[in-house]
Write a protein that holds these residues in place. Structure first.
Motif, PDB file in Angstrom:
ATOM      1  N   ILE A 259       0.861  -1.187   0.000  1.00 21.79           N
ATOM      2  CA  ILE A 259       0.000   0.000   0.000  1.00 21.79           C
ATOM      3  C   ILE A 259       0.894   1.232   0.000  1.00 21.79           C
ATOM      4  O   ILE A 259       1.960   1.247   0.651  1.00 21.79           O
ATOM      5  CB  ILE A 259      -0.886   0.033   1.266  1.00 21.79           C
ATOM      6  N   VAL A 260       0.469   2.275  -0.709  1.00 23.93           N
ATOM      7  CA  VAL A 260       1.177   3.562  -0.688  1.00 23.93           C
ATOM      8  C   VAL A 260       0.190   4.660  -0.311  1.00 23.93           C
ATOM      9  O   VAL A 260      -0.909   4.737  -0.874  1.00 23.93           O
ATOM     10  CB  VAL A 260       1.820   3.884  -2.051  1.00 23.93           C
ATOM     11  N   TRP A 261       0.605   5.494   0.654  1.00 22.78           N
ATOM     12  CA  TRP A 261      -0.176   6.671   1.054  1.00 22.78           C
ATOM     13  C   TRP A 261       0.472   7.897   0.431  1.00 22.78           C
ATOM     14  O   TRP A 261       1.643   8.199   0.686  1.00 22.78           O
ATOM     15  CB  TRP A 261      -0.197   6.821   2.576  1.00 22.78           C
ATOM     16  N   HIS A 262      -0.283   8.624  -0.407  1.00 17.24           N
ATOM     17  CA  HIS A 262       0.196   9.852  -1.049  1.00 17.24           C
ATOM     18  C   HIS A 262      -0.388  11.033  -0.277  1.00 17.24           C
ATOM     19  O   HIS A 262      -1.577  11.361  -0.425  1.00 17.24           O
ATOM     20  CB  HIS A 262      -0.250   9.916  -2.511  1.00 17.24           C
ATOM     21  N   CYS A 263       0.416  11.674   0.525  1.00 16.51           N
ATOM     22  CA  CYS A 263      -0.075  12.758   1.381  1.00 16.51           C
ATOM     23  C   CYS A 263      -0.145  14.078   0.609  1.00 16.51           C
ATOM     24  O   CYS A 263       0.617  14.313  -0.334  1.00 16.51           O
ATOM     25  CB  CYS A 263       0.845  12.936   2.589  1.00 16.51           C
ATOM     26  N   LEU A 264      -1.059  14.945   1.037  1.00 12.39           N
ATOM     27  CA  LEU A 264      -1.194  16.248   0.403  1.00 12.39           C
ATOM     28  C   LEU A 264       0.070  17.077   0.568  1.00 12.39           C
ATOM     29  O   LEU A 264       0.350  17.979  -0.232  1.00 12.39           O
ATOM     30  CB  LEU A 264      -2.394  16.999   1.003  1.00 12.39           C
ATOM     31  N   SER A 265       0.869  16.766   1.585  1.00 15.19           N
ATOM     32  CA  SER A 265       2.129  17.473   1.826  1.00 15.19           C
ATOM     33  C   SER A 265       3.191  17.107   0.797  1.00 15.19           C
ATOM     34  O   SER A 265       4.234  17.753   0.708  1.00 15.19           O
ATOM     35  CB  SER A 265       2.659  17.137   3.222  1.00 15.19           C
ATOM     36  N   GLY A 266       2.939  16.036   0.020  1.00 11.59           N
ATOM     37  CA  GLY A 266       3.926  15.548  -0.938  1.00 11.59           C
ATOM     38  C   GLY A 266       4.698  14.346  -0.432  1.00 11.59           C
ATOM     39  O   GLY A 266       5.399  13.685  -1.199  1.00 11.59           O
ATOM     40  N   SER A 267       4.589  14.053   0.860  1.00 10.92           N
ATOM     41  CA  SER A 267       5.276  12.898   1.431  1.00 10.92           C
ATOM     42  C   SER A 267       4.603  11.596   0.993  1.00 10.92           C
ATOM     43  O   SER A 267       3.394  11.557   0.754  1.00 10.92           O
ATOM     44  CB  SER A 267       5.274  12.973   2.958  1.00 10.92           C
ATOM     45  N   LEU A 268       5.397  10.551   0.900  1.00 11.35           N
ATOM     46  CA  LEU A 268       4.903   9.233   0.545  1.00 11.35           C
ATOM     47  C   LEU A 268       5.241   8.254   1.661  1.00 11.35           C
ATOM     48  O   LEU A 268       6.347   8.272   2.210  1.00 11.35           O
ATOM     49  CB  LEU A 268       5.548   8.742  -0.758  1.00 11.35           C
ATOM     50  N   TYR A 269       4.290   7.385   1.969  1.00  4.67           N
ATOM     51  CA  TYR A 269       4.513   6.326   2.959  1.00  4.67           C
ATOM     52  C   TYR A 269       4.018   5.009   2.376  1.00  4.67           C
ATOM     53  O   TYR A 269       3.094   4.987   1.555  1.00  4.67           O
ATOM     54  CB  TYR A 269       3.795   6.644   4.275  1.00  4.67           C
ATOM     55  N   LYS A 270       4.638   3.927   2.803  1.00  2.40           N
ATOM     56  CA  LYS A 270       4.288   2.629   2.226  1.00  2.40           C
ATOM     57  C   LYS A 270       4.213   1.564   3.310  1.00  2.40           C
ATOM     58  O   LYS A 270       4.715   1.726   4.432  1.00  2.40           O
ATOM     59  CB  LYS A 270       5.337   2.204   1.195  1.00  2.40           C
ATOM     60  N   LEU A 271       3.581   0.470   2.935  1.00  7.87           N
ATOM     61  CA  LEU A 271       3.594  -0.747   3.744  1.00  7.87           C
ATOM     62  C   LEU A 271       3.518  -1.910   2.765  1.00  7.87           C
ATOM     63  O   LEU A 271       2.556  -2.000   2.005  1.00  7.87           O
ATOM     64  CB  LEU A 271       2.406  -0.793   4.705  1.00  7.87           C
ATOM     65  N   HIS A 272       4.547  -2.754   2.741  1.00  4.94           N
ATOM     66  CA  HIS A 272       4.458  -3.924   1.874  1.00  4.94           C
ATOM     67  C   HIS A 272       4.563  -5.199   2.694  1.00  4.94           C
ATOM     68  O   HIS A 272       4.868  -5.177   3.891  1.00  4.94           O
ATOM     69  CB  HIS A 272       5.474  -3.888   0.727  1.00  4.94           C
ATOM     70  N   ARG A 273       4.264  -6.285   2.068  1.00  2.00           N
ATOM     71  CA  ARG A 273       4.161  -7.559   2.776  1.00  2.00           C
ATOM     72  C   ARG A 273       5.460  -7.917   3.499  1.00  2.00           C
ATOM     73  O   ARG A 273       5.421  -8.514   4.574  1.00  2.00           O
ATOM     74  CB  ARG A 273       3.760  -8.665   1.796  1.00  2.00           C
ATOM     75  N   ASN A 274       6.592  -7.542   2.934  1.00  3.17           N
ATOM     76  CA  ASN A 274       7.870  -7.818   3.600  1.00  3.17           C
ATOM     77  C   ASN A 274       7.971  -7.128   4.947  1.00  3.17           C
ATOM     78  O   ASN A 274       8.608  -7.640   5.869  1.00  3.17           O
ATOM     79  CB  ASN A 274       9.043  -7.382   2.712  1.00  3.17           C
ATOM     80  N   HIS A 275       7.367  -5.941   5.065  1.00  2.48           N
ATOM     81  CA  HIS A 275       7.380  -5.231   6.347  1.00  2.48           C
ATOM     82  C   HIS A 275       6.658  -6.029   7.429  1.00  2.48           C
ATOM     83  O   HIS A 275       6.899  -5.836   8.620  1.00  2.48           O
ATOM     84  CB  HIS A 275       6.688  -3.862   6.220  1.00  2.48           C
TER      85      HIS A 275
END
Length: 337
Positions: A259-275
């Motif tokens: 999953i990727v979260w695209h924030c309005l601030s421009g920051s990106l965060y992720k969570l993948h199965r390996n995590h």
């Protein structure tokens, strides 16, 4: 050398990172595993996730669409990596100091790189990715010793041969996979490259990363560009590590790499199965099971390769046809042989 738009490459885990003293299964050079903890990433600001666009993370290779020599062009990801001697020193340093991208900056021990001597040569037209730290005019490596960057795809490089099947650079068009605005189903479309300039995308397909999405065959290889942030996810559980782990394991919509979260601030965060310590790939992937239609736009362009068979010509011959599952798209292509 042309200036690129500041396309960001850095993307942090949505949760605080925990380290296990076991070799990474994802990175052979990394002597530890990086797993998601129970707490959110301390870099997250209050309310930063409000209004964030949540999308599927795909397993392919990252590309950039940007000008090169005055034309819209496809750029391939190329990290500048340490040479043999520097890599040996860096691995020794890593074994002595374990830290991750979430470690507080002032707490990180610093490896002393000699940027002019410690790295393998890259092509003259190589450009560092946006977000790479620049010091005294030199692009600096990240915490794993790589300097992310881009090179324009070129027929002279064998490693670009599958990138080039997704574009006709002379005509300036690309094959993209997108969601229909009306139905939400998938569409394989032909679009002008200039409409994608400044964007990054994931190249997925038959010869990419073991083809987890089961696209195409050796006879009819299929390679598609998916613009980052274009495949939305809905119905996620609350932002809790255990609930998300259960969602990945038990929900049909959780059969994705991440999953990727695209924030309005421009920051990106992720969570993948390996995590989460979960296996990848898995069967019956969400993307692979979705219906797909071939756009009529493939008939709008005169291709530059004449009679040579190409992916564009294959799709042009099945314009308007619909397939019940993306992974079965080769069945439509076989009908034209």
């Amino acid at each position: 050398m042309e200036k690129l738009l500041p396309v960001q490459h850095k993307i942090s885990c949505i949760f605080e990172i925990c380290v296990q003293n076991e070799p990474s299964e994802k990175r052979s050079h990394q002597p530890y595993k990086v797993l998601a903890g129970d707490k959110l990433n301390p870099k997250l600001k209050d309310g930063e996730l409000n209004g964030a666009l949540i999308t599927e993370k795909l397993d392919g290779t990252c590309v950039l669409i940007q000008q090169y020599e005055g034309k819209p062009w496809l750029w391939a990801r190329l990290d500048r990596k340490p040479n043999k001697n520097a890599d040996k020193r860096f691995k020794k340093f890593q074994s002595q100091h374990q830290f991750t991208e979430n470690t507080v900056e002032e707490d990180k021990p610093r490896f002393n790189w000699n940027v002019s001597k410690d790295f393998k040569e890259v092509p003259d037209n190589w450009i560092p990715a946006g977000g790479v730290e620049i010091k005294d005019g030199e692009a600096l490596p990240d915490h794993i010793g790589h300097t992310p960057g881009w090179v324009p795809v070129d027929v002279k490089f064998r490693q670009h041969c599958w990138h080039l099947t997704s574009v006709d650079l002379q005509t300036g068009i690309a094959v993209v996979l997108r969601e229909s605005e009306s139905s939400g189903e998938l569409v394989i479309d032909c679009v002008p490259l200039k409409t994608l300039e400044g964007k990054t995308a994931e190249l997925i397909g038959t010869m990419i990363n073991g083809n987890p999405y089961k696209l195409g065959t050796k006879q009819f290889p299929v390679h598609l560009l998916v613009v980052h942030g274009s495949l939305r996810l809905e119905g996620l559980p609350q932002l809790d590590r255990r609930e998300l782990e259960e969602w990945f394991q038990c929900n049909e919509n959780g059969k994705i790499e991440g999953i990727v979260w695209h924030c309005l601030s421009g920051s990106l965060y992720k969570l993948h199965r390996n995590h989460l310590g979960l296996n990848w790939p898995v069967d019956n992937l969400l993307l692979s099971q979705k219906p797909v239609t071939i756009s009529n736009n493939f008939n709008q362009y005169e291709l530059s390769d004449g009679d040579k068979k190409s992916q564009f010509q294959y799709f042009a011959s099945i314009c308007g046809k619909r397939c019940g599952k993306l992974e079965n798209i080769h069945s439509l292509l076989q009908d034209i042989s």
